[in-house]
Design a protein around this motif. Structure first.
Motif, PDB file in Angstrom:
ATOM      1  N   GLU A  80     -40.846  81.001-104.322  1.00 54.04           N
ATOM      2  CA  GLU A  80     -40.027  82.204-103.699  1.00 54.04           C
ATOM      3  C   GLU A  80     -38.027  82.437-103.573  1.00 54.04           C
ATOM      4  N   ALA A  81     -37.761  82.794-104.890  1.00 54.94           N
ATOM      5  CA  ALA A  81     -36.455  82.050-105.310  1.00 54.94           C
ATOM      6  C   ALA A  81     -36.047  83.788-106.203  1.00 54.94           C
ATOM      7  N   LYS A  82     -35.087  83.874-105.813  1.00 56.27           N
ATOM      8  CA  LYS A  82     -34.290  85.557-106.514  1.00 56.27           C
ATOM      9  C   LYS A  82     -33.165  85.237-107.756  1.00 56.27           C
ATOM     10  N   GLY A 106     -38.099  92.182-107.270  1.00 56.06           N
ATOM     11  CA  GLY A 106     -37.263  92.346-106.177  1.00 56.06           C
ATOM     12  C   GLY A 106     -35.494  91.606-106.571  1.00 56.06           C
ATOM     13  N   HIS A 107     -35.669  91.339-108.261  1.00 57.74           N
ATOM     14  CA  HIS A 107     -34.638  90.350-109.011  1.00 57.74           C
ATOM     15  C   HIS A 107     -33.822  91.131-109.211  1.00 57.74           C
ATOM     16  N   GLU A 108     -32.023  90.694-108.689  1.00 57.89           N
ATOM     17  CA  GLU A 108     -30.996  92.096-109.364  1.00 57.89           C
ATOM     18  C   GLU A 108     -30.788  91.910-111.041  1.00 57.89           C
ATOM     19  N   LYS A 228     -30.632  77.228-101.808  1.00 64.40           N
ATOM     20  CA  LYS A 228     -31.662  78.515-101.550  1.00 64.40           C
ATOM     21  C   LYS A 228     -31.202  79.262-103.249  1.00 64.40           C
ATOM     22  N   ALA A 229     -31.953  79.703-103.741  1.00 66.86           N
ATOM     23  CA  ALA A 229     -31.876  80.365-105.055  1.00 66.86           C
ATOM     24  C   ALA A 229     -31.858  81.523-104.760  1.00 66.86           C
ATOM     25  N   VAL A 230     -30.592  82.072-104.694  1.00 62.75           N
ATOM     26  CA  VAL A 230     -30.319  83.995-104.332  1.00 62.75           C
ATOM     27  C   VAL A 230     -29.995  84.634-106.137  1.00 62.75           C
TER      28      VAL A 230
END
Length: 238
Positions: A80-82, A106-108, A228-230
């Motif tokens: 659940e990382a971005k 949903g990744h940038e 958190k990976a964002v």
């Protein structure tokens, strides 16, 4: 009626992409204008979020490794990382469906130039062409216009920074580099991505086999540290 409309839209998009590809090929034959100024203040360059945000940002510079991109996407989804994928335009040209997958997950999407040129050595027009052509290709393929620019090899000058700023883009570097493309060692990649990691950091990676191998353990470690990976943009806004 909807089928016809959708078919027309798909055809129109393909035609637009085709026209863009042809224009890029022609533009590469034009002479380079060297208009690099020697004065002027350097706009802001972001190497981290600048504070302990409680989040880290994985950045993948993508000019190759489509199969590894798929593995990376799988690992990111599992944890659940971005992440932020800085897209090379000429890679996206040959991998439109993979580009769409990254966006759909949903990744940038960031901009890594079209042909991986040294932006420090480019004049204003060449910088504009490299950055804006990549932006336009990504937009046509995904309806997303990148707002972040990562200069290839981290090489930039005042002109590149000024062009990116004029296009409404932040220039992004990194706080730690896994150097995965050179060393191809999953244990070393893991160590470089985790040792003394702090919130707010930007971690540079590439779609290498060894990186995809190490990624689940890296994400496990971040979770154990309550990090958190964002995406880069989210980290900057925390």
């Amino acid at each position: 009626m909807n089928k016809k409309r959708n078919g027309f839209s798909h055809t129109a998009t393909n035609l637009a992409l085709g026209a863009l590809i042809l224009s890029v090929g022609f533009a590469c034959l034009l002479p380079v204008e060297n208009t690099i100024p020697t004065d002027g203040a350097e706009p802001t360059v972001y190497r981290s979020a600048g504070q302990d945000t409680g989040a880290v940002s994985l950045m993948f510079n993508v000019y190759w490794g489509t199969d590894e991109v798929q593995r990376i996407l799988t690992a990111l989804e599992k944890y659940e990382a971005k992440a932020t994928f800085f897209i090379g335009g000429c890679w996206a040209d040959d991998n439109v469906e993979c580009l769409k997958q990254i966006a759909k997950a949903g990744h940038e999407l960031g901009n890594h130039g079209y042909f991986h040129k040294d932006h420090k050595k480019l004049g204003e027009k060449e910088n504009q062409k490299e950055i804006s052509t990549c932006n336009e290709f990504v937009r046509l393929a995904t309806d997303i216009t990148p707002t972040l620019f990562a200069p290839p090899s981290g090489s930039y000058g005042n002109v590149a920074l000024s062009v990116a700023e004029t296009l409404g883009m932040k220039t992004i570097l990194w706080s730690r580099d896994t150097i995965d493309w050179r060393d191809k060692d999953s244990k070393l990649i893991y160590k470089r991505a985790t040792k003394d990691i702090k919130g707010g950091e930007f971690v540079l990676m590439h779609p290498m086999k060894e990186t995809a191998d190490a990624l689940p353990d890296i994400l496990e470690y971040y979770a154990s540290q309550n990090l958190k990976a964002v995406s880069v943009s989210e980290n900057l806004n925390l």
